[in-house]
Scaffold this motif. Structure first.
Motif, PDB file in Angstrom:
ATOM      1  N   GLU A   1     -23.330  46.371  74.112  1.00 22.63           N
ATOM      2  CA  GLU A   1     -24.248  46.015  73.032  1.00 22.63           C
ATOM      3  C   GLU A   1     -25.547  45.535  73.664  1.00 22.63           C
ATOM      4  OE1 GLU A   1     -22.150  43.114  70.704  1.00 22.63           O
ATOM      5  OE2 GLU A   1     -21.229  44.672  69.461  1.00 22.63           O
ATOM      6  N   SER A   2     -26.663  46.126  73.247  1.00 26.39           N
ATOM      7  CA  SER A   2     -27.958  45.801  73.824  1.00 26.39           C
ATOM      8  C   SER A   2     -28.789  44.998  72.829  1.00 26.39           C
ATOM      9  CB  SER A   2     -28.708  47.085  74.199  1.00 26.39           C
ATOM     10  OG  SER A   2     -28.021  47.780  75.220  1.00 26.39           O
ATOM     11  N   TYR A   3     -29.347  43.914  73.314  1.00 28.45           N
ATOM     12  CA  TYR A   3     -30.175  43.043  72.485  1.00 28.45           C
ATOM     13  C   TYR A   3     -31.549  42.894  73.143  1.00 28.45           C
ATOM     14  CZ  TYR A   3     -25.550  41.695  70.777  1.00 28.45           C
ATOM     15  OH  TYR A   3     -24.266  41.708  70.274  1.00 28.45           O
ATOM     16  N   ARG A   4     -32.602  42.984  72.339  1.00 27.21           N
ATOM     17  CA  ARG A   4     -33.965  42.836  72.844  1.00 27.21           C
ATOM     18  C   ARG A   4     -34.785  41.999  71.868  1.00 27.21           C
ATOM     19  NH1 ARG A   4     -31.298  45.011  75.984  1.00 27.21           N
ATOM     20  NH2 ARG A   4     -31.683  46.854  77.261  1.00 27.21           N
ATOM     21  N   ILE A   5     -35.721  41.240  72.421  1.00 24.12           N
ATOM     22  CA  ILE A   5     -36.716  40.563  71.597  1.00 24.12           C
ATOM     23  C   ILE A   5     -38.093  41.059  72.022  1.00 24.12           C
ATOM     24  CG2 ILE A   5     -35.354  38.512  71.072  1.00 24.12           C
ATOM     25  CD1 ILE A   5     -36.744  37.073  73.370  1.00 24.12           C
ATOM     26  N   GLU A   6     -39.001  41.126  71.075  1.00 24.11           N
ATOM     27  CA  GLU A   6     -40.333  41.655  71.364  1.00 24.11           C
ATOM     28  C   GLU A   6     -41.211  40.621  72.059  1.00 24.11           C
ATOM     29  OE1 GLU A   6     -42.119  43.226  67.872  1.00 24.11           O
ATOM     30  OE2 GLU A   6     -40.602  44.802  67.600  1.00 24.11           O
TER      31      GLU A   6
ATOM     32  N   ILE B   1     -37.425  28.270  76.298  1.00 23.46           N
ATOM     33  CA  ILE B   1     -37.719  29.602  75.771  1.00 23.46           C
ATOM     34  C   ILE B   1     -36.655  30.611  76.190  1.00 23.46           C
ATOM     35  CG2 ILE B   1     -40.229  29.239  75.744  1.00 23.46           C
ATOM     36  CD1 ILE B   1     -40.327  31.143  78.223  1.00 23.46           C
ATOM     37  N   VAL B   2     -36.508  31.624  75.358  1.00 18.45           N
ATOM     38  CA  VAL B   2     -35.808  32.852  75.730  1.00 18.45           C
ATOM     39  C   VAL B   2     -36.890  33.871  76.047  1.00 18.45           C
ATOM     40  CG1 VAL B   2     -34.387  34.764  74.896  1.00 18.45           C
ATOM     41  CG2 VAL B   2     -33.740  32.417  74.368  1.00 18.45           C
ATOM     42  N   THR B   3     -36.839  34.433  77.242  1.00 16.08           N
ATOM     43  CA  THR B   3     -37.857  35.377  77.677  1.00 16.08           C
ATOM     44  C   THR B   3     -37.477  36.811  77.333  1.00 16.08           C
ATOM     45  OG1 THR B   3     -38.988  36.326  79.605  1.00 16.08           O
ATOM     46  CG2 THR B   3     -36.808  35.410  79.975  1.00 16.08           C
ATOM     47  N   ASN B   4     -38.487  37.618  77.074  1.00 17.23           N
ATOM     48  CA  ASN B   4     -38.250  39.051  76.842  1.00 17.23           C
ATOM     49  C   ASN B   4     -38.576  39.878  78.082  1.00 17.23           C
ATOM     50  OD1 ASN B   4     -41.080  38.876  76.838  1.00 17.23           O
ATOM     51  ND2 ASN B   4     -41.292  40.500  75.318  1.00 17.23           N
ATOM     52  N   LYS B   5     -38.891  39.213  79.184  1.00 17.18           N
ATOM     53  CA  LYS B   5     -39.350  39.920  80.383  1.00 17.18           C
ATOM     54  C   LYS B   5     -38.281  40.051  81.465  1.00 17.18           C
ATOM     55  CE  LYS B   5     -44.160  38.508  79.663  1.00 17.18           C
ATOM     56  NZ  LYS B   5     -43.882  37.795  78.388  1.00 17.18           N
ATOM     57  N   ILE B   6     -37.161  39.364  81.285  1.00 20.98           N
ATOM     58  CA  ILE B   6     -36.061  39.440  82.248  1.00 20.98           C
ATOM     59  C   ILE B   6     -34.826  39.950  81.511  1.00 20.98           C
ATOM     60  CG2 ILE B   6     -34.576  38.156  83.834  1.00 20.98           C
ATOM     61  CD1 ILE B   6     -36.895  36.189  84.237  1.00 20.98           C
ATOM     62  N   LEU B   7     -34.214  40.979  82.069  1.00 21.08           N
ATOM     63  CA  LEU B   7     -33.059  41.599  81.430  1.00 21.08           C
ATOM     64  C   LEU B   7     -31.890  41.633  82.395  1.00 21.08           C
ATOM     65  CD1 LEU B   7     -31.940  43.237  78.970  1.00 21.08           C
ATOM     66  CD2 LEU B   7     -32.704  45.300  80.173  1.00 21.08           C
ATOM     67  N   VAL B   8     -30.722  41.242  81.914  1.00 22.40           N
ATOM     68  CA  VAL B   8     -29.501  41.328  82.712  1.00 22.40           C
ATOM     69  C   VAL B   8     -28.425  42.019  81.886  1.00 22.40           C
ATOM     70  CG1 VAL B   8     -30.070  39.149  83.879  1.00 22.40           C
ATOM     71  CG2 VAL B   8     -28.398  39.164  82.013  1.00 22.40           C
ATOM     72  N   THR B   9     -27.421  42.513  82.588  1.00 24.25           N
ATOM     73  CA  THR B   9     -26.197  42.983  81.946  1.00 24.25           C
ATOM     74  C   THR B   9     -25.099  41.986  82.262  1.00 24.25           C
ATOM     75  OG1 THR B   9     -26.791  45.337  82.021  1.00 24.25           O
ATOM     76  CG2 THR B   9     -24.445  44.796  81.879  1.00 24.25           C
ATOM     77  N   HIS B  10     -24.414  41.534  81.203  1.00 29.83           N
ATOM     78  CA  HIS B  10     -23.351  40.539  81.333  1.00 29.83           C
ATOM     79  C   HIS B  10     -22.019  41.235  81.096  1.00 29.83           C
ATOM     80  CE1 HIS B  10     -21.447  36.554  79.781  1.00 29.83           C
ATOM     81  NE2 HIS B  10     -21.276  36.684  81.091  1.00 29.83           N
ATOM     82  N   PHE B  11     -21.090  41.082  82.043  1.00 32.58           N
ATOM     83  CA  PHE B  11     -19.860  41.871  82.027  1.00 32.58           C
ATOM     84  C   PHE B  11     -18.734  41.289  81.191  1.00 32.58           C
ATOM     85  CE2 PHE B  11     -21.710  42.999  86.274  1.00 32.58           C
ATOM     86  CZ  PHE B  11     -22.118  44.266  85.895  1.00 32.58           C
ATOM     87  N   SER B  12     -18.799  40.011  80.833  1.00 28.77           N
ATOM     88  CA  SER B  12     -17.702  39.430  80.054  1.00 28.77           C
ATOM     89  C   SER B  12     -18.269  38.651  78.887  1.00 28.77           C
ATOM     90  CB  SER B  12     -16.828  38.524  80.932  1.00 28.77           C
ATOM     91  OG  SER B  12     -17.578  37.442  81.437  1.00 28.77           O
TER      92      SER B  12
END
Length: 273
Positions: free
Chosen positions: A126-131, A181-192
């Motif tokens: 499931e992918s989540y993004r903020i603008e 803050i929650v940043t929209n510039k750093i993205l990770v994939t979380h496995f669990s």
């Protein structure tokens, strides 16, 4: 420039993440990784505080080891945030709302902000993004960055010896002094995705009993989530009533809302299997 602190229990995850960090954090970026080996021998608060004390850089990043970074040069991006005077914690998932009732921060859907890929057992990725960056009160513990001086004055709760609630307590405390803050510039994939158990809920009850950082207005929807959690976990009828009335205050609601809440609570108890 950045000390990365990990409460570690899985060498494969840790080694994979270490390689990923090296490949993505940015060329010539100064960092260290502090592995606090912790196969259930101490609470995360203790592990993180030990790691923070060992850190040689002025910026700290507390992360889970079951992630990988999906963007390059994220080290500089993160440091640029932490250079801002009023910034407290930077994360990738959190909520702008601290509810009065002990429920998951993710339950109030209109208040949550996530910028990550989450791998789930039942639904896949499931992918989540903020603008845009979002100001929040609570941050999820998968990724919390903070200046060392701020952490030093507001360390993780030494009285919390569990694996739950450390992120809520820490980020809430910081939010009283700075902007999280929650940043929209750093993205990770979380496995669990984690599993909610009774000890998680008990820790949440304790946290929410000990502070009053909550919205002025409480919604009946929030109370229903709370009642649902009471039903999910195996409390006796007496325990359930004691916990419910510990947080429920009829003066926070109008007459109709109170009737609906009490009806829902009594109905859920009478129909419990």
């Amino acid at each position: 420039m950045l000390s990365i602190i990990i409460s570690s229990y899985n060498e494969d995850y840790f080694n994979q993440l270490s390689i990923n960090i090296k490949e993505t954090i940015g060329e010539n970026f100064e960092y260290e990784i502090i592995q606090q080996w912790n196969p259930g021998t101490m609470g995360i608060c203790q592990a993180y505080n030990i790691g923070g004390d060992q850190a040689k850089y002025d910026n700290l990043l507390f992360i889970h080891e079951d992630i990988i970074f999906e963007v390059n040069n994220w080290g500089k991006i993160l440091i640029d945030y932490l250079k801002i005077d009023n910034i407290g914690c930077v994360g990738i998932a959190g909520s702008s709302t601290k509810t009065k009732f002990p429920i998951g921060w993710w339950d109030m859907r209109n208040s949550i902000f996530l910028n990550l890929n989450q791998i789930t057992e039942s639904r896949g990725v499931e992918s989540y993004r903020i603008e845009n960056d979002q100001e929040v009160k609570i941050l999820d513990g998968v990724f919390i960055a903070v200046k060392k001086v701020i952490w030093k004055n507001n360390k993780f709760n030494i009285n919390n010896n569990s694996f739950h609630g450390y992120d809520i307590e820490f980020s809430l405390k910081i939010s009283q002094l700075y902007t999280n803050i929650v940043t929209n510039k750093i993205l990770v994939t979380h496995f669990s995705e984690g599993k909610l158990k009774k000890d998680w809920f008990l820790r949440l009850i304790k946290i929410y009993s000990e502070n009053n950082y909550h919205n002025i207005k409480t919604t009946s929807k929030e109370v229903k989530y709370f009642i649902n959690y009471l039903n999910v976990f195996s409390f006796s009828r007496k325990e359930k009533f004691n916990i419910f009335f510990k947080f429920y205050n009829p003066f926070n609601f109008n007459t109709l809302e109170n009737l609906r809440i009490l009806k829902y609570f009594i109905h859920s108890e009478m129909n419990k299997k």
